[in-house]
Scaffold this active site. Structure first.
Site, PDB file in Angstrom:
ATOM      1  N   SER A 250       0.851  -1.188   0.000  1.00  0.00           N
ATOM      2  CA  SER A 250       0.000   0.000   0.000  1.00  0.00           C
ATOM      3  C   SER A 250       0.886   1.237   0.000  1.00  0.00           C
ATOM      4  O   SER A 250       2.113   1.135   0.086  1.00  0.00           O
ATOM      5  CB  SER A 250      -0.891  -0.007   1.233  1.00  0.00           C
ATOM      6  OG  SER A 250      -0.102   0.278   2.370  1.00  0.00           O
ATOM      7  N   LYS A 251       0.217   2.377  -0.077  1.00  0.00           N
ATOM      8  CA  LYS A 251       0.886   3.686  -0.098  1.00  0.00           C
ATOM      9  C   LYS A 251       1.994   3.815   0.951  1.00  0.00           C
ATOM     10  O   LYS A 251       2.991   4.490   0.729  1.00  0.00           O
ATOM     11  CB  LYS A 251      -0.141   4.795   0.134  1.00  0.00           C
ATOM     12  CG  LYS A 251      -0.970   5.070  -1.080  1.00  0.00           C
ATOM     13  CD  LYS A 251      -0.258   6.056  -2.000  1.00  0.00           C
ATOM     14  CE  LYS A 251      -0.714   5.933  -3.438  1.00  0.00           C
ATOM     15  NZ  LYS A 251       0.319   5.440  -4.338  1.00  0.00           N
TER      16      LYS A 251
END
Ligand code: GLU
Length: 500
Positions: A250-251
């Protein structure tokens, strides 16, 4: 074999989904099958055409061409779910007529309260089945009176649903854990589980290869195939792609989308090859293989069922390989965007590309990605002798006996001399400086390097010097920032040294 990639156009193409697309593509190409692209845009609030175009663009960039899809059409279209609403209604009507589906009038607030109560009690939320007993006649009357309803599937009681997942092996669910899923929402849009079954069946998909996050949807879908009288396809669920800390990529981990890796300067063939290696190995002793070769070797049942880790260092290693193997003119063209970003190129034409292609080997030997090329070649454009002589490492070179002498002599040899556009001319000048100063090896080359590049380190002078002087001959119209020639550099450096 007919396979499909079915992205929801609600954001960027995540590399985990890109890997799913790739595995589908490899299966199709490896078997002479068909690769379908279907846009699952039934979530009207979150789906956008911009996201759809960006996803298509990313897939094209990766070289994953589809045989059927929203832009190219095909025999089982349309390939956008929002354009298939009639088909969903037609199939929902069949299920309603057969009593395999029913209309549900439960108010959303009630459903949400039930859900919260189940979660609070530590039970998985599941529809209670309140409207299972509403008869079709009653339902018609309530709708005629203006009530809104969804259509729900009547999940059979007390059944085991089994399937042989091609990646995970046998999977079993009991219907007691499955609440009756919504097929059509009250606004007439289909729910994912329904649309996906209608589409996969009508599009004659033989293998559904998708992320493991859909595994619990699969029993619902299998029951729907059965209810609609369709034979289910084979299923394969791919483990999610994780970050180095073993949580879903994820980010927080940095770049996650194909667009971001592309902007970072990775080559598409590198990303494709690397993604194929997450959870799968082509066997043999070679893992850096073109996509056609990966397709020949790919087998879905050889994909590992444990989560794959996205390792950017390995991606960089793969990229380095492709960067060196690629056609220099292509890399030069790709690098222009980064030269532009640094203010070193503008409206660059063929002459600039040709020039950059010729000097690229100096950079590609030591970079991982295209975006790093401008800084490796920075010495061509930036030459500041006054700053250079003040650099500690340059000062150290110049402090050696005879170093200044070499610089002076070099400046003199070059004044009025032709440009050093090849190695031979440069070597001839070095020979004269050597003879005149009596310096050799480091004592000769280090001062020459600092005088011509302003740096104490860098690429081989045999390469760097002709690169500088060929660059100095480029016309301004080529579109690259001006490159100062060796003659001018040596003169300016000698002057800066004298005035210190
Ligand atoms: N639209 C779904 C997703 O993006 C596709 C799931 C599937 O392949 O069935 O997750």
């Amino acid at each position: 074999m007919r396979v499909r990639f079915a992205p929801s156009p609600t954001g960027h193409l995540h590399v985990g989904n890109a890997r799913t697309a790739l595995f589908n593509y490899l299966m199709a190409r490896g078997s002479g099958g068909t690769f379908i692209l279907r846009i699952e845009d039934t979530d009207v609030e979150r789906s956008t055409r911009e996201s759809e175009s960006a996803i298509l663009e990313d897939l094209r960039w990766m070289g994953l061409r589809w045989d059927e899809g929203p832009d190219v059409g095909g025999p089982h279209g349309p390939y956008r779910q929002s354009e298939r609403l009639g088909l969903y209604h037609e199939h929902a009507a069949k299920l309603l007529d057969a009593g395999l589906a029913y209309r549900c009038f439960c108010p959303p607030a009630q459903l949400e309260a039930d859900r919260q109560a189940a979660l609070a009690a530590g039970r998985p939320p599941k529809y209670r089945g309140t409207c299972r007993s509403v008869t079709p006649a009653e339902a018609r009357a309530r709708i005629a009176a203006g009530e809104r309803a969804v259509v729900r599937f009547r999940v059979p009681d007390d059944r085991h649903v089994l399937f042989a997942d091609l990646v995970r092996g046998p999977v079993a669910f009991h219907t007691s854990v499955i609440g009756d899923p919504v097929l059509l929402r009250s606004d007439g849009h289909p729910a994912y589980n329904f649309a996906v079954v209608v589409d996969d069946a009508l599009m004659r998909v033989t293998h559904v290869v998708r992320g493991e996050d859909h595994i619990s949807n699969t029993p619902r879908q299998i029951l729907l195939y059965e209810a609609l009288g369709f034979a289910p396809p084979a299923f394969a669920h791919l483990a999610l792609v994780m970050g180095p800390d073993h949580t879903p990529l994820s980010k927080r981990h940095g770049a996650t989308s194909v667009a971001e890796f592309r902007a970072k300067g990775y080559l598409p063939e590198a990303l494709v090859n690397y993604l194929a290696l997450i959870g799968w190995s082509p066997g043999g002793d070679q893992e850096l293989l073109p996509v056609e070769e990966l397709a020949k070797r790919f087998a879905i049942d050889a994909v590992g069922h444990s989560a794959g880790i996205f390792d950017e260092e390995k991606l960089a290693w793969v990229d380095r390989h492709y960067l060196r193997a690629a056609d220099p003119a292509r890399i030069a063209r790709l690098s222009l965007a980064y030269f532009e970003r640094e203010g070193l190129a503008r409206d660059a034409g063929d002459a600039a590309v040709e020039y950059l292609a010729s000097v690229l080997p100096m950079a590609t030997a030591s970079v991982d990605r295209v975006d790093e090329i401008p800084s490796r070649l920075g010495f061509l454009f930036a030459f500041d002798p006054v700053r250079a002589v003040a650099l500690p490492e340059v000062a150290e070179v110049l402090a050696h006996d005879g170093a200044r002498d070499v610089v002076e002599r070099l400046a003199r040899e070059l004044s009025g001399a032709p440009r050093l556009v090849d190695r031979e001319r440069f070597r001839a000048v070095v020979g004269s400086v050597k003879q005149a100063t009596g310096q050799k090896a480091k004592g000769l080359f280090h001062p020459i390097r600092v005088a011509l590049t302003g740096l104490a380190g860098g690429p081989e002078l045999d390469q760097a010097v002709p690169a500088i002087d060929r660059g100095a001959e480029l016309p301004a119209a080529a579109g690259l920032a001006p490159i100062l020639g060796c003659r001018e550099r040596a003169a300016a450096f000698a002057a800066a040294l004298r005035s210190r």
